[in-house]
Design an enzyme around this catalytic site. Structure first.
Site, PDB file in Angstrom:
ATOM      1  N   PRO A   1       9.741   2.529   1.018  1.00 19.37           N
ATOM      2  CA  PRO A   1      10.197   1.268   1.632  1.00 19.37           C
ATOM      3  C   PRO A   1       9.372   0.087   1.149  1.00 19.37           C
ATOM      4  O   PRO A   1       8.200   0.243   0.810  1.00 19.37           O
ATOM      5  CB  PRO A   1       9.960   1.497   3.135  1.00 19.37           C
ATOM      6  CG  PRO A   1       8.954   2.585   3.224  1.00 19.37           C
ATOM      7  CD  PRO A   1       9.104   3.429   1.985  1.00 19.37           C
ATOM      8  N   ASP A   2      10.006  -1.107   1.103  1.00 22.30           N
ATOM      9  CA  ASP A   2       9.190  -2.296   0.823  1.00 22.30           C
ATOM     10  C   ASP A   2       8.558  -2.744   2.134  1.00 22.30           C
ATOM     11  O   ASP A   2       8.558  -1.997   3.124  1.00 22.30           O
ATOM     12  CB  ASP A   2      10.022  -3.386   0.105  1.00 22.30           C
ATOM     13  CG  ASP A   2      11.123  -3.966   0.977  1.00 22.30           C
ATOM     14  OD1 ASP A   2      11.186  -3.649   2.180  1.00 22.30           O
ATOM     15  OD2 ASP A   2      11.948  -4.745   0.453  1.00 22.30           O
ATOM     16  N   PHE A   3       8.028  -3.929   2.177  1.00 24.72           N
ATOM     17  CA  PHE A   3       7.314  -4.380   3.376  1.00 24.72           C
ATOM     18  C   PHE A   3       8.176  -5.236   4.295  1.00 24.72           C
ATOM     19  O   PHE A   3       8.185  -5.055   5.498  1.00 24.72           O
ATOM     20  CB  PHE A   3       6.057  -5.166   2.974  1.00 24.72           C
ATOM     21  CG  PHE A   3       5.061  -4.319   2.254  1.00 24.72           C
ATOM     22  CD1 PHE A   3       4.112  -3.595   2.946  1.00 24.72           C
ATOM     23  CD2 PHE A   3       5.105  -4.192   0.869  1.00 24.72           C
ATOM     24  CE1 PHE A   3       3.215  -2.772   2.282  1.00 24.72           C
ATOM     25  CE2 PHE A   3       4.216  -3.379   0.195  1.00 24.72           C
ATOM     26  CZ  PHE A   3       3.263  -2.666   0.900  1.00 24.72           C
ATOM     27  N   ARG A   4       8.932  -6.167   3.685  1.00 23.83           N
ATOM     28  CA  ARG A   4       9.518  -7.227   4.492  1.00 23.83           C
ATOM     29  C   ARG A   4      11.033  -7.221   4.590  1.00 23.83           C
ATOM     30  O   ARG A   4      11.600  -8.108   5.229  1.00 23.83           O
ATOM     31  CB  ARG A   4       9.039  -8.602   3.976  1.00 23.83           C
ATOM     32  CG  ARG A   4       7.550  -8.776   4.151  1.00 23.83           C
ATOM     33  CD  ARG A   4       7.005 -10.082   3.595  1.00 23.83           C
ATOM     34  NE  ARG A   4       5.556 -10.126   3.795  1.00 23.83           N
ATOM     35  CZ  ARG A   4       4.671  -9.502   3.010  1.00 23.83           C
ATOM     36  NH1 ARG A   4       5.088  -8.804   1.972  1.00 23.83           N
ATOM     37  NH2 ARG A   4       3.376  -9.565   3.267  1.00 23.83           N
TER      38      ARG A   4
ATOM     39  N   ASN B   1       1.884  -3.025  -6.340  1.00 19.20           N
ATOM     40  CA  ASN B   1       2.178  -1.714  -5.766  1.00 19.20           C
ATOM     41  C   ASN B   1       1.019  -0.743  -5.923  1.00 19.20           C
ATOM     42  O   ASN B   1       0.299  -0.774  -6.911  1.00 19.20           O
ATOM     43  CB  ASN B   1       3.439  -1.135  -6.416  1.00 19.20           C
ATOM     44  CG  ASN B   1       4.648  -2.029  -6.178  1.00 19.20           C
ATOM     45  OD1 ASN B   1       4.605  -2.886  -5.299  1.00 19.20           O
ATOM     46  ND2 ASN B   1       5.687  -1.845  -6.948  1.00 19.20           N
TER      47      ASN B   1
ATOM     48  N   ASP C   1       1.681   2.582  -5.563  1.00 18.74           N
ATOM     49  CA  ASP C   1       2.311   3.899  -5.699  1.00 18.74           C
ATOM     50  C   ASP C   1       2.058   4.561  -7.054  1.00 18.74           C
ATOM     51  O   ASP C   1       2.391   5.728  -7.249  1.00 18.74           O
ATOM     52  CB  ASP C   1       3.824   3.806  -5.426  1.00 18.74           C
ATOM     53  CG  ASP C   1       4.517   2.740  -6.274  1.00 18.74           C
ATOM     54  OD1 ASP C   1       4.135   2.560  -7.448  1.00 18.74           O
ATOM     55  OD2 ASP C   1       5.450   2.092  -5.758  1.00 18.74           O
TER      56      ASP C   1
ATOM     57  N   HIS D   1      -3.473  -4.987  -6.246  1.00 18.59           N
ATOM     58  CA  HIS D   1      -3.853  -4.574  -4.890  1.00 18.59           C
ATOM     59  C   HIS D   1      -4.466  -3.169  -4.887  1.00 18.59           C
ATOM     60  O   HIS D   1      -4.414  -2.471  -3.879  1.00 18.59           O
ATOM     61  CB  HIS D   1      -2.644  -4.665  -3.943  1.00 18.59           C
ATOM     62  CG  HIS D   1      -2.173  -6.084  -3.737  1.00 18.59           C
ATOM     63  ND1 HIS D   1      -1.003  -6.419  -3.092  1.00 18.59           N
ATOM     64  CD2 HIS D   1      -2.738  -7.267  -4.079  1.00 18.59           C
ATOM     65  CE1 HIS D   1      -0.867  -7.734  -3.074  1.00 18.59           C
ATOM     66  NE2 HIS D   1      -1.894  -8.271  -3.669  1.00 18.59           N
TER      67      HIS D   1
ATOM     68  N   CYS E   1     -24.286  10.686   6.353  1.00 22.19           N
ATOM     69  CA  CYS E   1     -23.361   9.542   6.255  1.00 22.19           C
ATOM     70  C   CYS E   1     -22.166   9.781   7.185  1.00 22.19           C
ATOM     71  O   CYS E   1     -22.218   9.432   8.352  1.00 22.19           O
ATOM     72  CB  CYS E   1     -22.902   9.301   4.815  1.00 22.19           C
ATOM     73  SG  CYS E   1     -21.951   7.769   4.677  1.00 22.19           S
TER      74      CYS E   1
END
Ligand code: OAD
Length: 369
Positions: A92-95, A166, A168, A185, A222
């Site tokens: 799916p895209d975001f918007r 992207n 992906d 990104h 840690c």
């Protein structure tokens, strides 16, 4: 910006006092102020404005674009992409209303949908991000025609660089070499511990995410969360992005933009980095926000973003619809359609071989049913 505004407490200038007494001059003064502001913000513009912009496309449409490439005028093509190039792969895209990720996060109880990719929120609550990652793990999906069109541009020696938002890694799967792609990104290839910065690889994170576990650092004493090297809101873009933008965009002779709403900065602003005469083609379902000339441009003359719908558009082609269809159309006009289809077919056949990463899709689908 500091230069554009006067110090607080300045007395009104003569012109300002005049505008109070002669309101009919106000619009003229506003015009001058905006021109002044325009020149301060974009000091190089005064000279270039004198020359009419050069139209290098015969026609501002996909036919004109194909002719431009066919005539050998595009040898340093820069491409930009967003989530829309992967929706045909099942991601799916975001918007997009209804189907976009941000409309489907109800179960996560987020303060706002974008919090899932905000670093502050992730540091407090990493679980929603890893839950959604399980569904979006990059090894589940196969590249689309648009990914293979990028590959074809590369094979033909025409691709200067591909900039993608992207995560992906389908560009990688489509066979684009690493040096040709800027993952603006970030991506899932590696991850780092938020505390000690120890590096982990995708396979290690993948196993844990599939087992519904939050990856935790294995370094002695840690145990902090390990975050994939994806750029979250609130984080800087990778150095490779910053280092390559200027040389790539200033030497580009064509910009192709695929499947992005052009709303997230600084990525969206890249469209303004190519030279004024360089044609820009936008393959998208609709004109995204950055592709519509807005009131500010009309008012100030400062035109940012694509100008597909502007009256004086001389270079921005809008190829409306699914970007796969747009790529197939362009490939057909270029006489490359058979090559594009063959790349797609071969690539998918390779992914479907037992043991190939695409096989994970079938395995996961089986275990989910
Ligand atoms: P968006 O969801 O904002 O935009 C995707 C665009 O692609 C929309 O305009 C869709 O209409 C269009 N679209 C979808 N499927 C398409 C198809 N098959 N063919 C053509 N167009 C299609 O996604 P991005 O622009 O990629 O950042 O979003 C940018 C950034 O916002 C992402 O990288 C992500 C997100 O928040 C971070 O998480 C940091």
């Amino acid at each position: 910006m500091a230069e554009a505004s006067g110090p607080a407490g300045d007395k009104p200038s003569e012109a300002e006092s005049e505008s109070e007494s002669k309101p009919e001059l106000a619009s003229e003064q506003i015009g001058r102020m905006l021109e002044e502001m325009h020149l301060r913000l974009c000091p190089g513009l005064k000279e270039t404005e004198k020359e009419a912009p050069k139209q290098v496309l015969g026609t501002i449409d996909v036919q004109g674009l194909a002719k431009f490439i066919k005539e050998g005028k595009a040898k340093n093509i820069v491409t930009m992409a967003g989530a829309g190039i992967s929706t045909a792969a099942g991601i799916p895209d975001f918007r997009s209303p209804g189907t976009g990720l941000y409309d489907n996060l109800g179960e996560y109880n987020l303060p706002d949908p974008m919090a899932i990719f905000a670093i502050d929120f992730f540091q407090e609550e990493p679980a929603p991000f890893f839950k959604i990652s399980k569904a979006l793990l990059p090894d589940k999906f196969k590249p689309t025609y648009t990914h293979y069109m990028l590959r074809l541009l590369h094979d033909k020696g025409l691709l200067k660089r591909h900039y993608t938002q992207n995560i992906d890694m389908l560009e990688d799967k489509a066979g684009l070499p690493e040096e040709k792609v800027i993952y603006a990104h970030g991506n899932f290839k590696t991850g780092h511990c938020l505390a000690c910065r120890r590096q982990y690889d995708f396979e290690w994170m993948r196993e844990l995410v599939l087992a519904d576990k939050i990856p935790k650092c294995e370094q002695a004493n840690c145990g902090a969360t390990v975050k994939p090297d994806i750029v979250f809101f609130g984080e800087s873009l990778p150095a490779r992005f910053a280092n390559n933008v200027e040389p790539d965009f200033s030497s580009a002779d064509l910009l192709l933009i695929f499947g992005t709403s052009l709303v997230v900065m600084p990525f969206a602003a890249l469209v303004d980095k190519v030279k004024d005469e360089v044609p820009r083609a936008y393959f998208n379902r609709e004109l995204g926000e950055g592709a519509v000339s807005d009131w500010l441009a009309l008012l100030t003359g400062i035109k940012t973003g694509l100008q597909c719908n502007a009256e004086d558009n001389y270079r921005d082609v809008f190829v409306k619809g699914d970007c796969d269809a747009g790529c197939l159309k362009l490939a057909e006009l270029l006489g490359w359609k058979a090559e594009l289809e063959a790349l797609y077919k071969e690539g998918h056949a390779e992914e479907e071989k037992p043991g190939a990463s695409g096989d994970a899709q079938k395995t996961d689908a089986k275990s989910a049913s």
